[in-house]
Motif scaffolding. Structure first.
Motif, PDB file in Angstrom:
ATOM      1  N   VAL A   7      30.124  46.399  52.462  1.00 44.34           N
ATOM      2  CA  VAL A   7      30.124  46.696  53.899  1.00 44.34           C
ATOM      3  C   VAL A   7      30.296  45.423  54.709  1.00 44.34           C
ATOM      4  CG1 VAL A   7      28.830  47.738  55.812  1.00 44.34           C
ATOM      5  CG2 VAL A   7      28.494  48.581  53.470  1.00 44.34           C
ATOM      6  N   ASP A   8      31.191  45.465  55.686  1.00 41.69           N
ATOM      7  CA  ASP A   8      31.203  44.351  56.636  1.00 41.69           C
ATOM      8  C   ASP A   8      31.060  44.894  58.052  1.00 41.69           C
ATOM      9  OD1 ASP A   8      34.796  43.747  56.435  1.00 41.69           O
ATOM     10  OD2 ASP A   8      33.682  45.096  57.732  1.00 41.69           O
ATOM     11  N   PHE A   9      30.837  44.001  58.983  1.00 41.06           N
ATOM     12  CA  PHE A   9      30.611  44.407  60.366  1.00 41.06           C
ATOM     13  C   PHE A   9      31.470  43.538  61.292  1.00 41.06           C
ATOM     14  CE2 PHE A   9      28.561  46.344  63.848  1.00 41.06           C
ATOM     15  CZ  PHE A   9      28.305  45.385  64.810  1.00 41.06           C
TER      16      PHE A   9
ATOM     17  N   LEU B  78      31.874  48.708  59.143  1.00 43.64           N
ATOM     18  CA  LEU B  78      30.973  49.574  59.889  1.00 43.64           C
ATOM     19  C   LEU B  78      31.320  49.565  61.370  1.00 43.64           C
ATOM     20  CD1 LEU B  78      28.385  51.321  60.037  1.00 43.64           C
ATOM     21  CD2 LEU B  78      27.090  49.196  60.289  1.00 43.64           C
TER      22      LEU B  78
ATOM     23  N   GLY C 215      21.722  52.022  62.203  1.00 41.43           N
ATOM     24  CA  GLY C 215      22.838  51.246  61.665  1.00 41.43           C
ATOM     25  C   GLY C 215      22.472  50.622  60.328  1.00 41.43           C
ATOM     26  N   MET C 216      21.263  50.091  60.245  1.00 40.87           N
ATOM     27  CA  MET C 216      20.799  49.474  58.994  1.00 40.87           C
ATOM     28  C   MET C 216      20.658  50.510  57.887  1.00 40.87           C
ATOM     29  SD  MET C 216      20.762  46.405  58.710  1.00 40.87           S
ATOM     30  CE  MET C 216      21.020  44.951  59.713  1.00 40.87           C
TER      31      MET C 216
ATOM     32  N   GLY D 126      18.129  50.501  63.895  1.00 41.60           N
ATOM     33  CA  GLY D 126      17.610  50.876  62.579  1.00 41.60           C
ATOM     34  C   GLY D 126      18.506  51.866  61.871  1.00 41.60           C
TER      35      GLY D 126
ATOM     36  N   VAL E 285      23.993  51.040  56.438  1.00 45.41           N
ATOM     37  CA  VAL E 285      24.360  49.927  55.560  1.00 45.41           C
ATOM     38  C   VAL E 285      23.645  50.047  54.220  1.00 45.41           C
ATOM     39  CG1 VAL E 285      24.268  47.429  55.269  1.00 45.41           C
ATOM     40  CG2 VAL E 285      24.845  48.391  57.492  1.00 45.41           C
TER      41      VAL E 285
ATOM     42  N   MET F 205      20.403  41.982  64.294  1.00 44.77           N
ATOM     43  CA  MET F 205      19.812  42.193  62.974  1.00 44.77           C
ATOM     44  C   MET F 205      20.823  41.827  61.892  1.00 44.77           C
ATOM     45  SD  MET F 205      17.941  45.844  63.788  1.00 44.77           S
ATOM     46  CE  MET F 205      17.193  46.198  62.228  1.00 44.77           C
ATOM     47  N   TRP F 206      22.086  42.189  62.119  1.00 43.06           N
ATOM     48  CA  TRP F 206      23.130  41.880  61.130  1.00 43.06           C
ATOM     49  C   TRP F 206      23.289  40.378  60.976  1.00 43.06           C
ATOM     50  CZ3 TRP F 206      26.001  44.629  57.663  1.00 43.06           C
ATOM     51  CH2 TRP F 206      27.104  43.972  57.084  1.00 43.06           C
TER      52      TRP F 206
ATOM     53  N   VAL G 178      29.507  50.658  64.303  1.00 42.47           N
ATOM     54  CA  VAL G 178      28.119  51.082  64.465  1.00 42.47           C
ATOM     55  C   VAL G 178      27.905  51.941  65.716  1.00 42.47           C
ATOM     56  CG1 VAL G 178      27.182  49.160  65.832  1.00 42.47           C
ATOM     57  CG2 VAL G 178      25.789  50.205  64.024  1.00 42.47           C
TER      58      VAL G 178
ATOM     59  N   GLU H 163      25.459  50.501  50.632  1.00 45.10           N
ATOM     60  CA  GLU H 163      25.302  49.502  49.580  1.00 45.10           C
ATOM     61  C   GLU H 163      24.666  50.121  48.336  1.00 45.10           C
ATOM     62  OE1 GLU H 163      23.316  46.244  51.595  1.00 45.10           O
ATOM     63  OE2 GLU H 163      25.261  45.387  52.176  1.00 45.10           O
TER      64      GLU H 163
ATOM     65  N   PHE I  57      21.571  45.912  66.873  1.00 45.71           N
ATOM     66  CA  PHE I  57      22.040  45.950  65.490  1.00 45.71           C
ATOM     67  C   PHE I  57      22.728  44.648  65.140  1.00 45.71           C
ATOM     68  CE2 PHE I  57      23.386  47.619  61.515  1.00 45.71           C
ATOM     69  CZ  PHE I  57      24.620  47.031  61.274  1.00 45.71           C
TER      70      PHE I  57
END
Lengths: 212, 470, 263
Positions: free
Chosen positions: C44-46, C16, C30-31, C28, C34, B458-459, C18, C38, B455
């Protein structure tokens, strides 16, 4: 040091647990009963008792009650019974005498039917309260195959909590004066064998309630 | 009873592969659990939960003042005519019972079901001294015939199918074979009748001791308990010190949540209150009633953070709700108490060393706490016992090192990512055959593939992309 | 100990969390989280420093090692206003255990409480936190779903019907029953390998219910449960699979209504 002192000593030495558990402010009754009128309680009592597989006879007269008992006895000539003064049916002893029915010893395991009164009845759960006492042998509701309990409608209380409240008003006799109080809810049963519910394990197989 | 709890894993495997056992415990626990739901929530979910809280508070309040309450109970019970005794441990309690037997010339004992007497191993002690002990609870009667321990707190023979019970009766008592449960019960009733009437002494446990009035309270269904407590001349009740409660009001709550939680009944068939020996004007009933207050490790538990375990009212609801118990039955736990409460109090009573797998015999799903009528936080105590085991070094060097390495990897995002990459590569090599203890996963299940991109990768790419666009 | 009260997260930036499994095995998902966040206008930040919440060690009794990792978590999220995670069990670790874990640690107790009181599970964040029950989503074709209630989320966090509500309001999504949906799947972390036979016995029962359900897809809020169930379903060649609620919802984004606000 004796065992008693040893045990109490250890408990006293420990830090008290649950210091911060707050008290319940309002005591709830287990069963919610919205309507406490005599008619509703009576109907509820009968309903609950029948759900427990009790047979309920609403007797409109002493004679009807006596006829019911004699019908259950069929042609048996022996019965276990509380003393007549504890059975709230007028003419009970006379009826037994007239039909030559012998009131047998209280520990006789061969007697088929036992007749008792009650000290109270609980509508919420269809339960009968029986206190041991002079002429109120505890085995009468235990040894026979069939237990007949005679209940006067003014003995009917809403629930266990109401009965305890009543007890407290008179010095809790059911918890002090008598050596044994049994609250009976239906015939004896077990589901130990393959989860099948079987009535009549060691106590009575049938409970008949005569409601006057 | 000999403790075999360290063999939980192999005992569980045997249980899972036993189709008769699976049939019996599925039926038994489903039945009891479904009925519990109906009974506890008959007046709505909120009311049922409120009653649980009321019951929980009653037990905790009693435990908070346990020594004082025990003294009060002793005074009130003595006033009522009970002979009150105190036993530090099971050995002392057993010896007391033997002494009472000798004093009264007892030859036959009829016994009502008591988990405490199982815990302290009373029966073998009595049998060794030539007293005839007859277990009269139907479930206990059957397991006594089959020489095995109980498998459930309130349904001792939950682990046997009807056919197996039939075979036990045929083999041990020459019963004419029948598959009719009613006939089998009638057969047992006949067999036990004369024992009840001719018994010299009845032994029982106790569900509650009501300190306010000095009364012993019990809940029963079959009637055998009443026989044991009413017909013989002597009645001996053995009760754990944690069973004392404060008041009649508390009694009303507890004696009604117990059956609802255990069997789904509003009241058990017989709700008994014993106030001492038979009074002079009463016919029948015991002439003398002993109460033996048994400690056997409870005062030790009392002094720890596990005191909450003493709130247990032995209803069995946690066993019926526990998915682990529902797969293994009670014997896998290796001692008298199985299921969630067993996994907690067994190590506390017999020592962690003798029961080290038990705190791990749980997926921590929380069903037990959800159904416990006194809201005992069993999952929390299981976690704490696991911690205790690790602190003692029971976890073993390999696991400790593994955890240290895991922690090391997880305090740095760089090492974390590296670890992920290594695992991804490693998986290509081992495929569906994970090494070591992880191989136990792939014995039964496929393992998913580690993703080609994590992840955070990807981020990062997403952020880079938006940087270009932004 | 009860769960700490939380302030409304409306209008706040969501960080997030995750979770390690989603990060490495199901990115996926996690996405999807997000994308959904959104979609409802949440920034959202990580926090890149994050690794794991420490639960695996904690549940095995290694509280020391767990605390080491938990401290790192607190550091990683020190600037977070709100934390959102797609895992009931990881959320429960933070919400339910962190305050006790750090209770006797004067240096970290306050921060542990702060972080515990800003952490939300994904579905409860949307439904309870933001007050949104209809995300305005639409699936390209009709699908039937049933739900498995992951234990920690259901019993420790009281997630209730948040997941069912969100999916129920997706166009073309039909919700059907799963027998014993609230019974544990048998994962339980390391329980799944330490007590593998029992874990499998529980999984076998769960799979029987899944195969009996009319739904082809079972939805759950924890990828750990999902891994256990899919691991068994694929080994036994079942056509059914378990998916994370975020992924099912994200599938409905393409055809979604543009504007979604408070309902």
């Amino acid at each position: 040091m004796g065992s008693r002192e040893q045990i109490l000593g250890k408990l006293r030495a420990a830090r008290k647990p649950f210091e911060d558990v707050p008290p319940i402010t309002e005591r709830k009754h287990m069963v919610k009963l919205a309507d406490l009128s005599p008619e509703t309680l009576r109907a509820r009592f009968i309903d609950e008792a029948e759900k427990l597989s009790c047979y309920v006879c609403e007797a409109k007269s002493d004679q009807e009650a006596l006829d019911y008992i004699l019908a259950v006895l069929e042609d048996r000539k022996q019965v276990m019974s509380w003393d007549a003064k504890h059975i709230p049916i007028e003419g009970y002893q006379d009826a037994l005498d007239k039909n030559e029915i012998l009131v047998s010893g209280y520990n006789d395991p061969m007697v088929y039917v036992g007749v008792t009164g009650v000290d109270a009845a609980l509508a919420a759960t269809g339960s009968l309260v029986l206190c041991a006492g002079a002429g109120k042998h505890r085995a009468t509701s235990l040894l026979p195959d069939i237990h007949i309990a005679v209940v006067k409608s003014d003995q009917l209380l809403p629930d266990l909590e109401a009965w305890i409240a009543q007890e407290k008003q008179t010095g809790t006799p059911a918890f002090k004066i008598t050596s044994n109080t049994t609250i009976v809810s239906g015939p004896s049963k077990t589901a130990d064998i393959g989860q099948e519910l079987i009535k009549g394990a060691h106590g009575p197989r049938q409970v008949h309630i005569i409601l006057l | 009873m000999k403790v075999d709890s360290n063999n939980f894993i192999s005992l569980a495997e045997i249980a899972i592969d036993n189709p008769n056992l699976q049939e019996a415990i599925t039926k038994g626990t489903n039945n009891a659990f479904d009925k519990r739901q109906l009974a506890m929530f008959a007046d709505g979910r909120a009311h049922g939960e409120a009653m649980r809280q009321q019951a929980a508070e009653a037990k905790r309040r009693a435990l908070r003042q346990l020594p004082e309450l025990l003294e009060k109970a002793e005074n009130m019970m003595t006033e009522n005519g009970f002979i009150v005794k105190w036993a530090v441990d099971g050995n002392e309690a057993n010896q007391m019972v033997l002494d009472i037997i000798r004093e009264h010339g007892v030859q036959t004992v009829t016994k009502s079901k008591s988990m405490l007497t199982e815990e302290i191993g009373l029966n073998p002690v009595l049998e060794a001294s030539d007293v005839r002990v007859v277990e009269t609870d139907l479930g206990e009667y059957i397991i006594q015939l089959n020489n095995e321990p109980p498998s459930h707190i309130i349904a001792p023979v939950l682990h046997r199918t009807k056919a197996e019970i039939r075979d036990i009766f045929v083999r041990e008592l020459n019963m004419t074979p029948t598959d009719d449960a009613g006939e089998m019960v009638a057969f047992a009733r006949d067999k036990l009748r004369s024992d009840f009437v001719n018994s010299d002494m009845g032994i029982s446990g106790g569900n509650f001791i009501i300190a306010e009035t000095g009364s012993l309270a019990l809940v029963m269904n079959e009637g055998n308990g009443r026989m044991c407590m009413s017909l013989p001349k002597v009645h001996v009740a053995l009760v754990g010190i944690e069973k004392v409660i404060e008041s009649l009001d508390d009694y009303a709550t507890l004696t009604q949540v117990l059956p609802r939680s255990g069997t789904g009944q509003n009241m058990t068939v017989y709700t008994n209150i014993i106030n001492g020996p038979s009074r002079p004007d009463e016919d029948g009933g015991p002439e003398i009633v002993y109460i033996i207050l048994v400690d056997n490790g409870r005062s030790d538990i009392y002094a720890t953070d596990y005191a909450e375990a003493l709130a247990c009212i032995r209803c069995g609801a946690c066993q019926n709700a526990c998915p682990v118990y529902r797969s293994t039955g009670g014997h896998a736990y290796g001692w008298v108490y199985g299921g969630p409460i067993g996994a907690v109090i067994t190590p506390l009573l017999v020592g962690l060393d003798e029961a080290s797998p038990l705190p791990y015999a749980s997926s921590l799903c929380g069903s037990c706490k959800q159904v416990c009528p006194v809201d005992i936080d069993l999952p929390r105590m299981l976690l704490d016992l696991r911690h205790d085991l690790v602190e003692k070094g029971n976890g073993g060097r390999v696991w400790q090192l593994g955890m240290n390495a895991w922690a090391f990897g997880n305090v740095s995002p760089m090492r974390f990512e590296l670890g992920g990459r290594v695992a991804r590569l490693g998986q290509k090599v081992v495929g569906n055959n994970l090494p070591g203890v992880l191989g136990k996963w792939t014995k039964y299940r496929d393992f998913p593939d580690f993703a080609p991109k994590s992840f955070r990768q990807m981020w990062r790419e997403r952020e880079k992309g938006s940087d270009h666009n932004g | 100990m009860g769960l700490l009260e939380r302030e409304s997260p409306k209008g706040k930036r969501a960080s997030l969390f995750v979770t390690c499994i989603v990060d490495m095995v199901y990115p996926g998902t996690g996405m999807s989280v997000v994308d959904i966040l959104e979609h409802v206008g949440v920034k959202v930040d990580f926090p890149m420093e994050q690794t794991c919440c420490g639960q695996p060690a904690f549940n095995s009794g290694y509280q020391g090692d767990s605390k080491t990792v938990a401290k790192h978590f607190l550091k990683a999220f020190k600037n977070a206003e709100v934390i959102v995670t797609p895992s009931g069990s990881c959320c429960a670790m933070v919400r339910h255990e962190y305050p006790t874990l750090f209770a006797d640690d004067p240096e970290w107790a306050a921060e542990a409480q702060r972080v515990a009181s800003i952490t939300w599970e994904f579905t409860e964040f949307i439904v309870d936190g933001l007050g949104i029950t209809d995300l305005g989503l639409e699936l390209p074709a009709r699908q039937e779903f049933a739900f498995h209630d992951a234990c920690h989320g259901m019993r420790l966090l009281g997630l209730g019907d948040a997941s069912r509500t969100l999916v129920g309001n997706v166009k073309n999504a039909d919700v059907v029953d799963l027998k014993d949906s609230d019974v544990c799947c048998g994962f339980g972390g390391l329980f799944s390998v330490k007590m593998a036979d029992v874990s499998n016995a529980m999984l076998t029962k769960k799979m029987a219910c899944i195969n009996d359900s009319e739904a082809k897809t079972i939805i759950t809020g924890d990828v750990s449960c999902m891994t256990q169930m899919n691991g068994g379903l694929s080994r036994h060649e079942s056509s059914k699979r378990v998916r994370h609620v975020a992924d099912v919802l994200a599938e409905g984004l393409k055809l979604a209504k543009k504007e979604v606000g408070d309902s």
